[in-house]
Structure formats: C-alpha cells, structure tokens
Scaffold this motif. Structure first.
Motif, PDB file in Angstrom:
ATOM      1  N   LEU A 153     -25.893   3.317 -72.062  1.00 41.39           N
ATOM      2  CA  LEU A 153     -24.491   3.353 -72.462  1.00 41.39           C
ATOM      3  C   LEU A 153     -23.707   4.323 -71.576  1.00 41.39           C
ATOM      4  CD1 LEU A 153     -22.385   2.389 -74.527  1.00 41.39           C
ATOM      5  CD2 LEU A 153     -23.103   4.273 -76.012  1.00 41.39           C
ATOM      6  N   SER A 154     -24.290   5.485 -71.304  1.00 44.35           N
ATOM      7  CA  SER A 154     -23.644   6.463 -70.435  1.00 44.35           C
ATOM      8  C   SER A 154     -23.546   5.944 -69.008  1.00 44.35           C
ATOM      9  CB  SER A 154     -24.421   7.784 -70.455  1.00 44.35           C
ATOM     10  OG  SER A 154     -23.809   8.754 -69.624  1.00 44.35           O
ATOM     11  N   VAL A 155     -24.601   5.304 -68.526  1.00 48.37           N
ATOM     12  CA  VAL A 155     -24.589   4.760 -67.165  1.00 48.37           C
ATOM     13  C   VAL A 155     -23.513   3.695 -67.030  1.00 48.37           C
ATOM     14  CG1 VAL A 155     -25.922   3.477 -65.438  1.00 48.37           C
ATOM     15  CG2 VAL A 155     -27.004   5.338 -66.714  1.00 48.37           C
ATOM     16  N   SER A 156     -23.398   2.835 -68.029  1.00 47.76           N
ATOM     17  CA  SER A 156     -22.350   1.818 -68.006  1.00 47.76           C
ATOM     18  C   SER A 156     -20.979   2.478 -67.955  1.00 47.76           C
ATOM     19  CB  SER A 156     -22.463   0.935 -69.253  1.00 47.76           C
ATOM     20  OG  SER A 156     -21.396   0.011 -69.306  1.00 47.76           O
ATOM     21  N   ARG A 157     -20.778   3.509 -68.761  1.00 50.31           N
ATOM     22  CA  ARG A 157     -19.513   4.233 -68.777  1.00 50.31           C
ATOM     23  C   ARG A 157     -19.204   4.835 -67.412  1.00 50.31           C
ATOM     24  NH1 ARG A 157     -17.280   8.385 -67.088  1.00 50.31           N
ATOM     25  NH2 ARG A 157     -19.304   9.361 -67.227  1.00 50.31           N
ATOM     26  N   THR A 158     -20.225   5.408 -66.762  1.00 47.60           N
ATOM     27  CA  THR A 158     -20.029   6.016 -65.448  1.00 47.60           C
ATOM     28  C   THR A 158     -19.684   4.969 -64.396  1.00 47.60           C
ATOM     29  OG1 THR A 158     -21.528   7.853 -65.951  1.00 47.60           O
ATOM     30  CG2 THR A 158     -21.145   7.376 -63.624  1.00 47.60           C
ATOM     31  N   ILE A 159     -20.345   3.823 -64.438  1.00 54.29           N
ATOM     32  CA  ILE A 159     -20.051   2.758 -63.470  1.00 54.29           C
ATOM     33  C   ILE A 159     -18.627   2.243 -63.671  1.00 54.29           C
ATOM     34  CG2 ILE A 159     -20.643   0.411 -62.721  1.00 54.29           C
ATOM     35  CD1 ILE A 159     -23.581   1.097 -63.260  1.00 54.29           C
ATOM     36  N   ILE A 160     -18.211   2.073 -64.923  1.00 55.98           N
ATOM     37  CA  ILE A 160     -16.826   1.654 -65.195  1.00 55.98           C
ATOM     38  C   ILE A 160     -15.857   2.684 -64.611  1.00 55.98           C
ATOM     39  CG2 ILE A 160     -15.095   1.353 -67.024  1.00 55.98           C
ATOM     40  CD1 ILE A 160     -17.388   0.167 -68.756  1.00 55.98           C
ATOM     41  N   HIS A 161     -16.111   3.958 -64.880  1.00 56.00           N
ATOM     42  CA  HIS A 161     -15.252   5.042 -64.392  1.00 56.00           C
ATOM     43  C   HIS A 161     -15.154   5.026 -62.868  1.00 56.00           C
ATOM     44  CE1 HIS A 161     -13.632   9.268 -64.696  1.00 56.00           C
ATOM     45  NE2 HIS A 161     -14.111   9.312 -63.463  1.00 56.00           N
ATOM     46  N   GLU A 162     -16.305   4.940 -62.197  1.00 55.61           N
ATOM     47  CA  GLU A 162     -16.299   4.975 -60.729  1.00 55.61           C
ATOM     48  C   GLU A 162     -15.706   3.695 -60.136  1.00 55.61           C
ATOM     49  OE1 GLU A 162     -16.828   7.628 -59.004  1.00 55.61           O
ATOM     50  OE2 GLU A 162     -17.419   8.760 -60.795  1.00 55.61           O
ATOM     51  N   THR A 163     -15.888   2.572 -60.821  1.00 54.88           N
ATOM     52  CA  THR A 163     -15.282   1.330 -60.347  1.00 54.88           C
ATOM     53  C   THR A 163     -13.763   1.427 -60.383  1.00 54.88           C
ATOM     54  OG1 THR A 163     -17.173   0.004 -61.066  1.00 54.88           O
ATOM     55  CG2 THR A 163     -15.102  -1.166 -60.730  1.00 54.88           C
ATOM     56  N   ILE A 164     -13.232   2.106 -61.405  1.00 51.66           N
ATOM     57  CA  ILE A 164     -11.789   2.307 -61.456  1.00 51.66           C
ATOM     58  C   ILE A 164     -11.339   3.202 -60.307  1.00 51.66           C
ATOM     59  CG2 ILE A 164      -9.836   3.075 -62.858  1.00 51.66           C
ATOM     60  CD1 ILE A 164     -11.423   0.508 -63.772  1.00 51.66           C
ATOM     61  N   HIS A 165     -12.151   4.184 -59.935  1.00 54.22           N
ATOM     62  CA  HIS A 165     -11.827   4.986 -58.746  1.00 54.22           C
ATOM     63  C   HIS A 165     -11.704   4.086 -57.500  1.00 54.22           C
ATOM     64  CE1 HIS A 165     -11.611   9.158 -59.857  1.00 54.22           C
ATOM     65  NE2 HIS A 165     -12.788   9.132 -60.464  1.00 54.22           N
ATOM     66  N   THR A 166     -12.635   3.151 -57.346  1.00 59.45           N
ATOM     67  CA  THR A 166     -12.550   2.268 -56.174  1.00 59.45           C
ATOM     68  C   THR A 166     -11.274   1.435 -56.229  1.00 59.45           C
ATOM     69  OG1 THR A 166     -13.796   0.389 -57.133  1.00 59.45           O
ATOM     70  CG2 THR A 166     -15.078   2.109 -56.041  1.00 59.45           C
ATOM     71  N   TYR A 167     -10.917   0.982 -57.433  1.00 64.52           N
ATOM     72  CA  TYR A 167      -9.687   0.207 -57.601  1.00 64.52           C
ATOM     73  C   TYR A 167      -8.459   1.046 -57.240  1.00 64.52           C
ATOM     74  CZ  TYR A 167      -6.052  -2.561 -59.896  1.00 64.52           C
ATOM     75  OH  TYR A 167      -4.915  -3.276 -60.165  1.00 64.52           O
ATOM     76  N   LEU A 168      -8.439   2.300 -57.686  1.00 62.73           N
ATOM     77  CA  LEU A 168      -7.304   3.168 -57.395  1.00 62.73           C
ATOM     78  C   LEU A 168      -7.216   3.493 -55.909  1.00 62.73           C
ATOM     79  CD1 LEU A 168      -7.413   5.601 -60.460  1.00 62.73           C
ATOM     80  CD2 LEU A 168      -6.033   3.546 -60.151  1.00 62.73           C
TER      81      LEU A 168
END
Length: 219
Positions: free
Chosen positions: A84-99
């Motif tokens: 669950l934490s890993v999924s949260r981190t990947i979502i967070h970092e993916t948003i960084h790539t989007y930004l």
C-alpha cells in the motif's frame, strides 16, 4: 526495476486505467473532473522507474537523467514498506513526472496545472520540490481516489480500509524540503479532528511495515 513487488504495482498503476479514477462506492465525494484527468494522463507519457540505493530518508525520487524522467525507489524502503505504501509512493512520484512535463512548453497538456506551478515557483516557494508539492496538494483527493482504487482492484484487502485511511496516506511527502513541516496548502486539507502527527504516524507505519500497518509487506 529488479524488485518484483514494486514492478508489479507499477505495471498496475501505469496503464492509465479508468479503474483508478472510479468513484463507485465513495458516495457524494466532491471532486472536480480535472483532478481525475491528471490520473488518466499520468500513465500515458514516457518515464522510467528503477530501484536503487538512494538517500534512506526518501522512499523515492524523480530526476531528469539524459533528458529522460526517471523515478528511483529506495532499496531500503522497498525492503520494509507495505505494498500500500509502495503504491502511494509510485503515485506520488508519477505526479512529479507529470508536473515536470507541465513545466515544459513543448509537452505541457494542462494549462491549469502549469499555472499553479507557475504561481508557486514565481512567488511563494523558491525550491522545486516545494512548489511541486504545493501544486500536488491541489490533487490530494485525486491521489487518494487513485490509491483507494488500486487497493480495491489489486490490493490484498480489496480497498476495505475506509477512504479516510487512503486520504491520510496521500499526505506523505507534502512537506517543506529537508524538514518534517507540512506545507500550508496541505495543512489546510487535514480532516477535522485529525492532526499532522496522527497522519504522519499512519504514513510511517505503512512505510516501515510495522505491526500497526494495515497493508501487507511488499514481497
């Protein structure tokens, strides 16, 4: 990516699937369409992911390496965290790539997001991480919806932890660079009756996979 658990989660999240933006079962949640559009688009542009030995204080980071956006997840973090934490981190970092993409004149697709970034890096926050996290705070609810839907569709407990739990987990990383201090934009979004210390404890439980975590260890 040599970590099989993180690799599988990344594949599930990077499909840009509408399953990740499904509001079924969430009642009358107040979310604007553009917030979910970001999560539709985040799986539809080029970036890479790997694991490596990075600053142990970080679960992950996003860099531009030879012109390519690269997410690196910490080996130390992956050895302890729940899925669950890993999924949260990947979502967070993916948003960084989007930004990062939105800051480029040639690749930006969302002027509203670009304007938010522009507002923060030109005025309030001089540090890149801070103005990206300030922008990300506007998408906190969308991050929580995406995390909930990943857990509902792919997680071992089927999204049964209560939406409030996924929402609180999504605050992870929305702090001033190099500190444990929550950004003002995120502070304003803390649910009534909760505190940052309560939320941070949930985040740390899942990141370390301790006995108080509700997710299962990433194997």
């Amino acid at each position: 990516m040599t970590n099989p658990c993180a690799s599988e989660i990344f594949k599930e999240l990077s499909k840009g699937s509408r399953n990740l933006t499904d509001l079924t079962g969430l009642g009358g949640i107040d979310i604007f369409p553009g917030m979910l559009d970001l999560f539709e688009q985040s799986g539809k542009f080029d970036y890479k992911i790997k694991n490596g030995n990075i600053d142990p204080r970080l679960g992950g980071k996003t860099d531009i390496i030879n012109g390519v956006l690269v997410i690196t997840l910490s080996n130390d973090y992956l050895s302890k965290a729940t899925s669950l934490s890993v999924s949260r981190t990947i979502i967070h970092e993916t948003i960084h790539t989007y930004l990062h993409k939105q800051l480029s004149y040639y690749t930006r697709t969302d002027l509203n997001t670009f304007e938010l970034l522009d507002k923060y890096f030109k005025t309030k926050y001089p540090l890149k991480q801070d103005y990206q996290h300030a922008t990300m705070s506007h998408f906190l609810l969308g991050m929580a919806v995406s995390l909930y839907n990943w857990h509902k569709n792919f997680g071992p407990t089927g999204g049964t932890l209560g939406f409030d739990y996924y929402y609180k987990l999504s605050f992870a990383g929305l702090i001033k660079d190099g500190t444990s201090e929550l950004l003002d934009e995120a502070e304003e979004l803390i649910p009534p009756g909760s505190s940052w210390s309560d939320i941070d404890k949930i985040i740390q439980n899942e990141a370390t996979g301790n006995y108080e975590s509700k997710g299962e260890k990433c194997k």
